[in-house]
Each structure stands twice: as C-alpha cells, then as structure tokens.
Design an enzyme around this catalytic site. Structure first.
Site, PDB file in Angstrom:
ATOM      1  N   CYS A 171      49.149  20.418 -67.201  1.00 55.87           N
ATOM      2  CA  CYS A 171      50.378  20.096 -67.920  1.00 55.87           C
ATOM      3  C   CYS A 171      50.057  19.622 -69.344  1.00 55.87           C
ATOM      4  CB  CYS A 171      51.192  19.087 -67.106  1.00 55.87           C
ATOM      5  SG  CYS A 171      52.920  19.014 -67.591  1.00 55.87           S
TER       6      CYS A 171
ATOM      7  N   HIS B 205      51.361  21.296 -61.310  1.00 55.40           N
ATOM      8  CA  HIS B 205      50.659  20.082 -60.890  1.00 55.40           C
ATOM      9  C   HIS B 205      50.100  20.196 -59.468  1.00 55.40           C
ATOM     10  CE1 HIS B 205      51.798  17.419 -64.224  1.00 55.40           C
ATOM     11  NE2 HIS B 205      52.933  18.085 -64.255  1.00 55.40           N
TER      12      HIS B 205
ATOM     13  N   GLU C 299      47.906  18.436 -58.170  1.00 57.22           N
ATOM     14  CA  GLU C 299      47.631  17.079 -57.656  1.00 57.22           C
ATOM     15  C   GLU C 299      48.839  16.483 -56.944  1.00 57.22           C
ATOM     16  OE1 GLU C 299      48.228  17.860 -60.737  1.00 57.22           O
ATOM     17  OE2 GLU C 299      49.128  16.232 -61.902  1.00 57.22           O
TER      18      GLU C 299
END
Lengths: 221, 79
Positions: A86, A196, A198
C-alpha cells in the site's frame, strides 16, 4: 528469518505487519524509525501501509526521502528482500526501487473492500508457494492505487515477468493498467503491492489467503 | 529571489481529477470546455541572487522531490 518494519510518521499498518510477520516467522520483527541511518541485518525489510506525511505532495513522496531510505536502497541493491504494501508500494516507486507510479484511483474515491488476486508469476521469492494462476482474496484500502507505467516501461515489466499479482475476476478497484496489483523490480528482490496480505492471515481476519505470500518470502529454502 | 515551479502531468497520463473537474465545469454550464488537466504550483523563495545558480538548484529540487518525472513534467519561472 529475520525481518524489520520501517515506521514513518503516519504509518498505520505497521502493527498489522508486525503481527503477520511474527505469527508466520515465529520471530519478532525489528521496528525501525525512519530517521535511523541504518537498518539491522535482516533477510526481509517491509515498508508498511498508512498515510506517511499525510500523503502530502504525492503519496509516499516525502517518506521516500527519509534518512533510512539510503540504507534501504543499498540493502535492496545488495539483494535483501524488500516488500512494500500500500503506502509502502507508493514509497518504493517514489524512491525509484520499483518501476511506474501510483496515481489517484480512476473512480476518484477511497476504496476499502476485498478484491480477488491472481498470482501470475510463481517463480519469485514472494510467490513461490502459490499455484500458478491461483486466485485468492485480499483486502484493499487506498485512494492512490492506480498503477501507471509508460508504454516502454510496461512492456519491460510484462516481458520480464515482473508482474506477480493481478486483480482478477473484474475486481480491479482503482483502474491500474493491465490490472497490475503487485510488481517486482527486474532483479526480483523488491515487491510492491496495493492489497494488504497482512490483514488476512488468521481465522479472526475472516480468512488465511494472505499467509501464502508470507510463507513464500519467509521460507529460507 | 522568487521562483515559481509548475508541475503538470505528462501527455498520455490519465488524470481522473482533471476529468472530474471537466465534468463539473460542464455541469455548471461551461459548454465549451474541451478538457482540463490538474497540476501543482510551488512558490519558492530563494536567498541567493544568482539567477543561473537558482535555476540549476530548482531543477535539482524538481528532479529529486517536487515532481515525479515518471508521470510529471515541470517548468521553472524566476520572477
């Protein structure tokens, strides 16, 4: 596998990244403030998401001129793995570590939702545990994720297999050229991506699709 | 010395913000707007007095920070 996460003023996904790295590597990542001169000796450096410097000037532009970037560029040139997610992707393009640029989303709105990703190159350290063509879920949250590269750069990037992930099934959320969601440098040790991974690494997140990326890059073999 | 730096998107780079402004101008009744491209202006005050040196320095500022030359052009004006 030793890892480090660089933190800038305005980073806000750094803890999510910390959590994912610790969960999957079993080792606590080092946190590095952007004013430091050198990074610790690690195998993977992550530039996390957020809104460094409030996206002033251009997203990632000011952070890309932070003191720590000098050593990040040196480490990247020496072959250390670097992952930018990002805002981290925006910072890596602004720093010249990745080709192209990230512009305002084509629809002009901030997009916060889930997209589908296709892994189009599995012969990379970041994607070796995916099946070729594997389609997986991943959240996005950004305003400036519209990947752009001029025709000549785009041809190079495509011909060299530097596109690792594309938005799949018509879920391109931002108008990125060729549906590019994640792109590497020519050497293959620096990856930037808008989504993302994560944020999809444990059951409470609602899925585990993001794990494969970390399992790939954190696997020393 | 006062200088003005104008940063614009390169030709061929899509400008969704310019497009939105173009649409809004049309909506306000400005029927003869062909297209709009959005850019940035920086007013920079410099302490030196050597114009050539200032221009060279401003060029470096543009290359290193003010513009992203992947997508943007810049022009420098010294007042």
């Amino acid at each position: 596998m030793k890892t480090a996460v660089i933190v800038f003023p305005g980073s806000n996904r750094d803890r999510d990244m910390f959590h994912a790295l610790e969960l999957i590597s079993g080792t606590r990542p080092e946190s590095v403030w952007h004013t430091e001169a050198t990074l610790p000796d690690v195998d993977l450096v992550v530039v996390p998401g957020g809104f460094s410097y409030g996206d002033y000037l251009r997203s990632g532009a000011i952070a890309a001129r932070s003191p720590i970037l000098k050593d990040l560029v040196a480490k990247a040139n020496s072959g250390v793995s670097v992952l930018g997610v990002c805002n981290g992707f925006q910072i890596l393009t602004e720093a010249g570590l990745l080709p192209g640029a990230l512009m305002r989303n084509a629809g002009l709105t901030f997009v916060c939702r889930e997209v589908m990703m296709e892994t189009v190159n599995t012969a990379t350290r970041f994607s070796k545990k995916f099946e070729k063509g594997q389609v997986w879920r991943c959240p996005v949250a950004h305003h400036d994720g519209n990947y752009f590269a001029d025709a000549e750069t785009l041809k190079q990037v495509e011909d060299n297999g530097q596109v690792v992930f594309r938005y799949a099934n018509g879920t391109n959320p931002n108008g990125s050229i060729n549906d590019i969601a994640g792109v590497m440098n020519a050497k293959g040790n620096v990856l930037g991506m808008m989504p993302h991974p994560e944020n999809l690494v444990e059951p409470l997140h609602g899925g585990l699709d993001g794990r494969t990326l970390f399992e790939s890059v954190l696997d020393a073999a | 010395m006062k200088a003005r730096v104008i940063v614009t998107l390169k030709n061929g780079v899509l400008d969704p913000q310019g497009k939105a402004i173009e649409g809004a101008l049309g909506g306000l009744g400005f029927g003869d707007v062909g297209s709009v491209r959005q850019g940035k202006v920086f007013d920079v005050e410099l302490t030196g007095s050597d114009e050539a040196a200032a221009k060279a320095e401003l060029e470096q500022m543009c290359e290193k920070l003010l513009a992203n030359t992947v997508i943007e052009n810049y022009a420098i004006e010294i007042a």
